[in-house]
Design a protein around this motif. Sequence first.
Motif, short mmCIF file in Angstrom:
data_model
loop_
_atom_site.label_atom_id
_atom_site.label_comp_id
_atom_site.label_asym_id
_atom_site.label_seq_id
_atom_site.Cartn_x
_atom_site.Cartn_y
_atom_site.Cartn_z
N SER A 1 0.81 -1.21 0.00
CA SER A 1 0.00 0.00 0.00
C SER A 1 0.85 1.26 0.00
CB SER A 1 -0.95 0.00 1.21
OG SER A 1 -1.91 -1.03 1.07
N VAL A 2 2.01 1.22 0.61
CA VAL A 2 2.93 2.36 0.53
C VAL A 2 3.40 2.52 -0.90
CG1 VAL A 2 5.15 3.29 1.27
CG2 VAL A 2 3.65 2.18 2.94
N MET A 3 3.76 1.40 -1.54
CA MET A 3 4.19 1.45 -2.94
C MET A 3 3.06 1.91 -3.83
SD MET A 3 6.71 -1.85 -3.42
CE MET A 3 5.50 -3.08 -2.91
N GLY A 4 1.88 1.37 -3.61
CA GLY A 4 0.73 1.74 -4.44
C GLY A 4 0.31 3.18 -4.26
N ALA A 5 0.43 3.68 -3.03
CA ALA A 5 0.05 5.07 -2.76
C ALA A 5 0.94 6.04 -3.52
CB ALA A 5 0.10 5.35 -1.26
N GLY A 6 2.20 5.66 -3.71
CA GLY A 6 3.10 6.49 -4.49
C GLY A 6 3.90 7.50 -3.69
N LEU A 7 3.82 7.46 -2.35
CA LEU A 7 4.57 8.40 -1.53
C LEU A 7 6.07 8.22 -1.76
CD1 LEU A 7 4.60 10.45 0.90
CD2 LEU A 7 4.89 8.45 2.37
N TYR A 8 6.76 9.33 -1.93
CA TYR A 8 8.22 9.29 -2.13
C TYR A 8 8.88 9.13 -0.77
CZ TYR A 8 12.89 10.60 -3.71
OH TYR A 8 14.23 10.63 -3.99
N THR A 9 9.58 8.03 -0.56
CA THR A 9 10.16 7.72 0.75
C THR A 9 11.68 7.77 0.76
OG1 THR A 9 10.19 5.33 0.29
CG2 THR A 9 8.20 6.22 1.33
N TYR A 10 12.30 8.15 -0.34
CA TYR A 10 13.76 8.19 -0.41
C TYR A 10 14.26 9.60 -0.10
CZ TYR A 10 13.50 3.54 -2.39
OH TYR A 10 13.25 2.20 -2.58
N ASN A 11 13.92 10.07 1.10
CA ASN A 11 14.16 11.47 1.43
C ASN A 11 15.56 11.75 1.99
OD1 ASN A 11 10.93 11.17 2.83
ND2 ASN A 11 11.36 11.92 0.77
N GLN A 12 16.29 10.73 2.38
CA GLN A 12 17.63 10.93 2.93
C GLN A 12 18.72 10.61 1.90
OE1 GLN A 12 18.27 12.42 5.55
NE2 GLN A 12 17.01 11.86 7.29
N GLU A 13 18.44 9.68 1.02
CA GLU A 13 19.44 9.25 0.06
C GLU A 13 19.76 10.35 -0.95
OE1 GLU A 13 17.19 5.67 1.46
OE2 GLU A 13 16.75 7.73 0.93
N GLN A 14 20.95 10.32 -1.45
CA GLN A 14 21.37 11.30 -2.44
C GLN A 14 21.40 10.68 -3.83
OE1 GLN A 14 24.89 13.41 -1.27
NE2 GLN A 14 24.21 13.65 0.83
N ASP A 15 20.37 9.91 -4.13
CA ASP A 15 20.18 9.35 -5.47
C ASP A 15 21.33 8.47 -5.94
OD1 ASP A 15 17.74 10.56 -5.66
OD2 ASP A 15 18.47 12.32 -6.70
N THR A 16 21.89 7.70 -5.05
CA THR A 16 22.92 6.74 -5.45
C THR A 16 22.60 5.40 -4.83
OG1 THR A 16 24.41 7.09 -3.58
CG2 THR A 16 24.65 8.59 -5.47
N GLU B 1 -4.38 3.16 5.26
CA GLU B 1 -5.81 2.93 5.41
C GLU B 1 -6.61 3.68 4.35
OE1 GLU B 1 -6.39 4.18 9.40
OE2 GLU B 1 -5.65 2.31 10.29
N ASN B 2 -6.21 4.90 4.06
CA ASN B 2 -6.88 5.67 3.01
C ASN B 2 -6.73 4.99 1.66
OD1 ASN B 2 -7.76 7.70 4.74
ND2 ASN B 2 -5.97 9.00 4.39
N TYR B 3 -5.51 4.57 1.36
CA TYR B 3 -5.25 3.91 0.08
C TYR B 3 -6.06 2.61 -0.02
CZ TYR B 3 -2.84 1.41 -3.64
OH TYR B 3 -2.57 0.70 -4.78
N ASN B 4 -6.07 1.84 1.06
CA ASN B 4 -6.80 0.56 1.05
C ASN B 4 -8.30 0.75 0.88
OD1 ASN B 4 -4.38 -0.75 1.41
ND2 ASN B 4 -4.70 -1.25 3.56
N SER B 5 -8.80 1.93 1.26
CA SER B 5 -10.24 2.20 1.11
C SER B 5 -10.57 2.79 -0.26
CB SER B 5 -10.71 3.15 2.21
OG SER B 5 -10.15 4.44 2.04
N GLY B 6 -9.54 2.92 -1.12
CA GLY B 6 -9.78 3.38 -2.48
C GLY B 6 -9.48 4.85 -2.74
N ILE B 7 -8.88 5.54 -1.78
CA ILE B 7 -8.55 6.95 -1.94
C ILE B 7 -7.22 7.11 -2.67
CG2 ILE B 7 -7.96 9.10 -0.73
CD1 ILE B 7 -9.86 8.21 1.50
N GLN B 8 -7.20 7.92 -3.71
CA GLN B 8 -5.95 8.21 -4.41
C GLN B 8 -5.11 9.14 -3.56
OE1 GLN B 8 -6.39 9.59 -8.47
NE2 GLN B 8 -4.30 10.44 -8.53
N ILE B 9 -3.83 8.82 -3.43
CA ILE B 9 -2.94 9.59 -2.57
C ILE B 9 -2.11 10.59 -3.38
CG2 ILE B 9 -1.08 9.48 -0.87
CD1 ILE B 9 -3.75 8.19 0.02
N THR B 10 -1.51 10.14 -4.46
CA THR B 10 -0.55 10.96 -5.21
C THR B 10 -1.18 11.60 -6.44
OG1 THR B 10 1.26 9.55 -4.48
CG2 THR B 10 1.67 10.93 -6.41
#
Length: 369
Positions: free
Chosen positions: A49-64, A97-106
Amino acid sequence: MKLKRVLASALLLVTLLTLPARAAQASGAKGEANITPDTPMAKIRSNPSVMGAGLYTYNQEQDTPRDIRKWKDTTLREYVNDCTAEDCAKGLNRMIENYNSGIQITYKLYTDEEIAAVPTRQKAEIYYFPGRDPGGKFVLVIGGNAIHTSAEMREGVSTAEWLNELGYTCFVLRYRIGDQAADNAPLEDVSRAVRYITEHAEQFHVQPEDYAVLAYSSGGQIAGLFASDSDTLGHKAYGVSKPGALLLGYPVNNFFELKPVWGLLIDPYADGPRYFDYNVSDYITPDYPPVYHWYGKNDVTLAKMYTPAQGRVIEKALVKNGVPHIFHHYHNAPHKIGPGRGTDAEGWITEAVAFWESQTAAKAADTAA
């Protein structure tokens, strides 16, 4: 050539990072809302559900890839910090929970044609956290950034959870940073977010008027310029309405001696000043929106940018121009603490929201009179 190779590698990495989310969205898989502050980041990122929601979680990495390997086994608490981990975990569970109930996140902020014209716009998006009171005002949350580090989780999701608990709908903005922030891209992204939300207000069940912008650190500097009546930097320049209030946590007013460094890293070919060259205090006028702002005496980050050039200068400009405001200078409130649990700033969001409501109510009363 070296720059081209770096950009190509970054583009490839971004593509690879989005593949799991696309797969989760395509399969319709759902994950459990069982995240705690001690959940490893790898487990959070593998939650369907985190993947499906589309939230960007790579906030510390410097793209490597090296940075990704470094952070994947750390816990959420280690990844964000003690002050924000509890609220961030709750916010992630609420999102699941929002995503699982059908709410679009991103929601992407630019059309395919606009992204084709300027590829960096692909990064700009908002994450939807609906409140319990349909038809109310909304809050746009803007986290800080440090060139390669963004704060969509630490300051964004944790703040969204606090606002949701108060009943408000909010949108966490992911905006362009680093070498993608050329040509005042962050200001464009903020204005596009406001435009998108207000144009889809009925869909999101929010009022398009009197919205608040809640921003942190360098995000506060961006929000501060956007809220001004400048014909080149402010909301008028982008054709969107002025915020009903600015709610700012440890905002940067003046990047001081870092300005040339940011110029070299962000926009080395600029033919004129860019957003990071300007001071928020210089753009505060009597028409500026009401402001709630604070910072801590033990804020080491702002100290590196010369503390006397920061919050106190904003405060003086607000007083000089007669702008309604509240200012706090806490003893114990370091940088990067978001809602600030366990510090002197804990509860500031509740007070700030009450201030926002009082200001919009006063405005409505004046209009009716």
